[in-house]
Design a protein around this motif. Structure first.
Motif, short mmCIF file in Angstrom:
data_model
loop_
_atom_site.label_atom_id
_atom_site.label_comp_id
_atom_site.label_asym_id
_atom_site.label_seq_id
_atom_site.Cartn_x
_atom_site.Cartn_y
_atom_site.Cartn_z
N UNK A 183 -60.39 -10.66 -21.49
CA UNK A 183 -60.87 -9.29 -21.26
C UNK A 183 -61.08 -8.60 -22.61
N UNK A 184 -62.23 -7.95 -22.76
CA UNK A 184 -62.52 -7.24 -24.01
C UNK A 184 -62.95 -5.79 -23.78
N UNK A 236 -56.85 -11.77 -25.47
CA UNK A 236 -56.67 -12.80 -26.49
C UNK A 236 -56.44 -12.15 -27.84
N UNK A 237 -55.27 -12.43 -28.41
CA UNK A 237 -54.92 -11.92 -29.73
C UNK A 237 -55.00 -13.00 -30.80
N UNK A 238 -55.16 -14.24 -30.38
CA UNK A 238 -55.36 -15.35 -31.32
C UNK A 238 -56.81 -15.33 -31.79
N UNK A 239 -57.08 -15.92 -32.95
CA UNK A 239 -58.47 -15.99 -33.40
C UNK A 239 -59.36 -16.63 -32.33
N UNK A 240 -60.42 -15.92 -31.97
CA UNK A 240 -61.30 -16.35 -30.89
C UNK A 240 -62.50 -15.42 -30.86
N UNK A 241 -63.63 -15.88 -30.34
CA UNK A 241 -64.75 -14.94 -30.14
C UNK A 241 -64.39 -13.79 -29.20
N UNK A 246 -51.37 -9.79 -19.81
CA UNK A 246 -50.90 -10.94 -20.57
C UNK A 246 -51.59 -10.99 -21.93
N UNK A 247 -50.81 -11.14 -22.97
CA UNK A 247 -51.35 -11.36 -24.31
C UNK A 247 -51.35 -12.85 -24.60
N UNK A 248 -52.46 -13.35 -25.09
CA UNK A 248 -52.59 -14.78 -25.40
C UNK A 248 -52.49 -14.96 -26.92
N UNK A 259 -46.63 -9.58 -20.70
CA UNK A 259 -46.31 -11.00 -20.80
C UNK A 259 -47.00 -11.61 -22.01
N UNK A 260 -46.47 -12.76 -22.43
CA UNK A 260 -47.09 -13.51 -23.53
C UNK A 260 -47.40 -14.92 -23.04
N UNK A 261 -48.59 -15.37 -23.38
CA UNK A 261 -49.01 -16.74 -23.08
C UNK A 261 -49.19 -17.43 -24.43
N UNK A 262 -48.45 -18.51 -24.64
CA UNK A 262 -48.41 -19.18 -25.94
C UNK A 262 -49.22 -20.47 -25.87
N UNK A 263 -50.22 -20.58 -26.74
CA UNK A 263 -51.14 -21.71 -26.70
C UNK A 263 -51.16 -22.52 -27.98
N UNK A 264 -50.11 -22.47 -28.74
CA UNK A 264 -50.10 -23.22 -29.99
C UNK A 264 -49.04 -24.29 -29.99
#
Length: 104
Positions: free
Chosen positions: A8-9, A28-33, A55-57, A77-82
């Protein structure tokens, strides 16, 4: 079924996702378009119904910075993708009610 719309932006998309029945929306808070600034996410999250899980990614973010972003953005919430370690996940989980960890 639980439905989360991620990336969502803007407020219109968030409200549309909610109107269409989404249970959660992701930012999305990680580097991403589709990366969003915490303040912009906050401007959106504060307008959503309280029952919507926000949710923050993140990807490989230091826990203290991650929690700072969570607080500034108003997400629940936090979603961790690393490559977060179990210790990092546990540290985040001590501070948040909901933590989602993605594994490759």
């Amino acid at each position: 079924m639980f439905v989360k719309v991620c990336g969502i932006t803007n407020e219109d998309d968030a409200l549309l996702a909610v109107a269409m029945g989404a249970d959660a929306v992701g930012f999305i808070f990680a580097p991403s378009p589709r990366q969003i600034a915490p303040q912009k996410a906050y401007d959106i999250t504060r307008r959503l119904p309280p029952e919507i899980l926000t949710v923050g990614v993140f990807r490989d973010e230091h826990p203290k910075l991650l929690l700072d972003i969570v607080n500034r953005a108003g997400v629940k919430a936090a979603q961790l993708h690393g490559n977060e370690t179990a210790a990092t996940v546990a540290e985040v989980a001590r501070a948040l009610r909901w933590v989602i960890k993605a594994y490759p």
